[in-house]
Design a protein around this motif. Structure first.
Motif, PDB file in Angstrom:
ATOM      1  N   UNK A  16       0.818  -1.216   0.000  1.00 26.17           N
ATOM      2  CA  UNK A  16       0.000   0.000   0.000  1.00 26.17           C
ATOM      3  C   UNK A  16       0.851   1.264   0.000  1.00 26.17           C
ATOM      4  N   UNK A  17       1.960   1.231   0.735  1.00 24.39           N
ATOM      5  CA  UNK A  17       2.862   2.393   0.770  1.00 24.39           C
ATOM      6  C   UNK A  17       3.420   2.673  -0.617  1.00 24.39           C
ATOM      7  N   UNK A  18       3.748   1.602  -1.343  1.00 25.88           N
ATOM      8  CA  UNK A  18       4.305   1.748  -2.693  1.00 25.88           C
ATOM      9  C   UNK A  18       3.223   2.165  -3.686  1.00 25.88           C
ATOM     10  N   UNK A  19       2.042   1.567  -3.549  1.00 23.01           N
ATOM     11  CA  UNK A  19       0.937   1.860  -4.467  1.00 23.01           C
ATOM     12  C   UNK A  19       0.330   3.244  -4.266  1.00 23.01           C
ATOM     13  N   UNK A  20       0.190   3.649  -3.008  1.00 20.90           N
ATOM     14  CA  UNK A  20      -0.549   4.874  -2.690  1.00 20.90           C
ATOM     15  C   UNK A  20       0.193   6.151  -3.065  1.00 20.90           C
ATOM     16  N   UNK A  21       1.505   6.088  -3.115  1.00 21.03           N
ATOM     17  CA  UNK A  21       2.294   7.295  -3.372  1.00 21.03           C
ATOM     18  C   UNK A  21       2.387   7.548  -4.875  1.00 21.03           C
ATOM     19  N   UNK A  22       1.717   8.596  -5.336  1.00 16.72           N
ATOM     20  CA  UNK A  22       1.675   8.899  -6.776  1.00 16.72           C
ATOM     21  C   UNK A  22       2.757   9.880  -7.223  1.00 16.72           C
ATOM     22  N   UNK A  23       3.115  10.807  -6.357  1.00 16.77           N
ATOM     23  CA  UNK A  23       4.025  11.886  -6.757  1.00 16.77           C
ATOM     24  C   UNK A  23       5.418  11.798  -6.146  1.00 16.77           C
ATOM     25  N   UNK A 139      11.218   3.052  -4.967  1.00 17.40           N
ATOM     26  CA  UNK A 139      10.017   2.742  -5.760  1.00 17.40           C
ATOM     27  C   UNK A 139       9.343   4.046  -6.168  1.00 17.40           C
ATOM     28  N   UNK A 140       8.800   4.049  -7.383  1.00 11.92           N
ATOM     29  CA  UNK A 140       8.072   5.227  -7.857  1.00 11.92           C
ATOM     30  C   UNK A 140       6.886   4.770  -8.693  1.00 11.92           C
ATOM     31  N   UNK A 141       5.698   5.189  -8.285  1.00  3.80           N
ATOM     32  CA  UNK A 141       4.462   4.809  -8.971  1.00  3.80           C
ATOM     33  C   UNK A 141       4.389   3.303  -9.203  1.00  3.80           C
ATOM     34  N   UNK A 142       4.574   2.570  -8.121  1.00  5.25           N
ATOM     35  CA  UNK A 142       4.462   1.111  -8.102  1.00  5.25           C
ATOM     36  C   UNK A 142       5.509   0.417  -8.981  1.00  5.25           C
ATOM     37  N   UNK A 176      14.453  12.266  -9.983  1.00  2.00           N
ATOM     38  CA  UNK A 176      14.444  12.945 -11.291  1.00  2.00           C
ATOM     39  C   UNK A 176      14.374  11.936 -12.444  1.00  2.00           C
ATOM     40  N   UNK A 177      15.154  10.855 -12.315  1.00  2.00           N
ATOM     41  CA  UNK A 177      15.133   9.823 -13.350  1.00  2.00           C
ATOM     42  C   UNK A 177      13.788   9.126 -13.423  1.00  2.00           C
ATOM     43  N   UNK A 178      13.209   8.823 -12.268  1.00  2.00           N
ATOM     44  CA  UNK A 178      11.918   8.142 -12.218  1.00  2.00           C
ATOM     45  C   UNK A 178      10.813   9.011 -12.799  1.00  2.00           C
ATOM     46  N   UNK A 179      10.868  10.317 -12.536  1.00  2.00           N
ATOM     47  CA  UNK A 179       9.863  11.244 -13.098  1.00  2.00           C
ATOM     48  C   UNK A 179       9.923  11.275 -14.615  1.00  2.00           C
TER      49      UNK A 179
END
Length: 197
Positions: A16-23, A139-142, A176-179
């Motif tokens: 949930x921590x990984x999934x819930x964080x969008x930004x 992790x970024x956006x799952x 920055x790379x993940x974005x």
């Protein structure tokens, strides 16, 4: 210092921590709060305590010597590193969890840090090959974001970092790379063996 950071106590909570964080980037330290690698780095807390105990009885620490290492007199610790009045001991004396706790507020706009006990939650041990005492993953956006640190293992950081600014730089680079949609980013510093020793 691990008590200052949020802990996740189930596999579902980690998901949930990984999934819930969008930004924001999700930084997870897998390990144990009591483990030496999580608790110490470089010269380590126990070594710093020995350094402080080796000083004259009139030399005292402003707070807890095993945590802050700020001494009230100019002395050299056992390793020969000068310890000057009013300054923190070198970054090598910081613990991994201290580094994480100290940067949490600084990076809160683009990253969040969680701690996971790998004995309490063994669900990810095989999946992420969590065999080291301390492992930091991003992790970024799952999506698991890999980072090329020059060590050959692009999945995680599996040693205790020495410096707060180094960790902030790594997190910023990964974010920055993940974005930009990258699944693998290059670390701002090469951590291969020839540069670590």
């Amino acid at each position: 210092m691990s008590y200052l950071l949020p802990h996740l106590h189930s596999g579902w909570a980690v998901d949930q921590a990984i999934l819930a964080e969008e930004e924001r980037l999700v930084v997870i330290r897998f390990g144990h709060d009591w483990d030496e690698t999580c608790m110490q780095n470089g010269l380590g807390v126990s070594f710093l305590w020995k350094c402080v105990m080796n000083l004259e009885s009139t030399d005292t620490c402003c707070r807890c010597p095993s945590v802050c290492g700020i001494l009230q007199s100019e002395k050299f610790c056992l390793s020969g590193i000068p310890v000057v009045r009013g300054y923190h001991a070198p970054a090598g004396h910081m613990t991994m969890d201290e580094v994480l706790a100290s940067v949490a507020e600084t990076i809160k706009n683009f990253a969040v840090i969680y701690l996971v006990d790998i004995t309490e939650i063994p669900d990810f041990n095989t999946m992420y090959e969590l065999y080291d005492p301390s492992t930091v993953m991003f992790f970024f956006r799952n999506k698991h974001i890999m980072i090329d640190l020059g060590t050959g293992n692009n999945n995680k950081i599996n040693w205790a970092l020495k410096d707060k600014q180094e960790f902030i730089d790594i997190v910023e680079t990964v974010y920055r790379g993940a974005r930009k949609g990258r699944g693998l980013v290059i670390a701002p510093k090469d951590y291969s063996t020839k540069y670590r020793y």
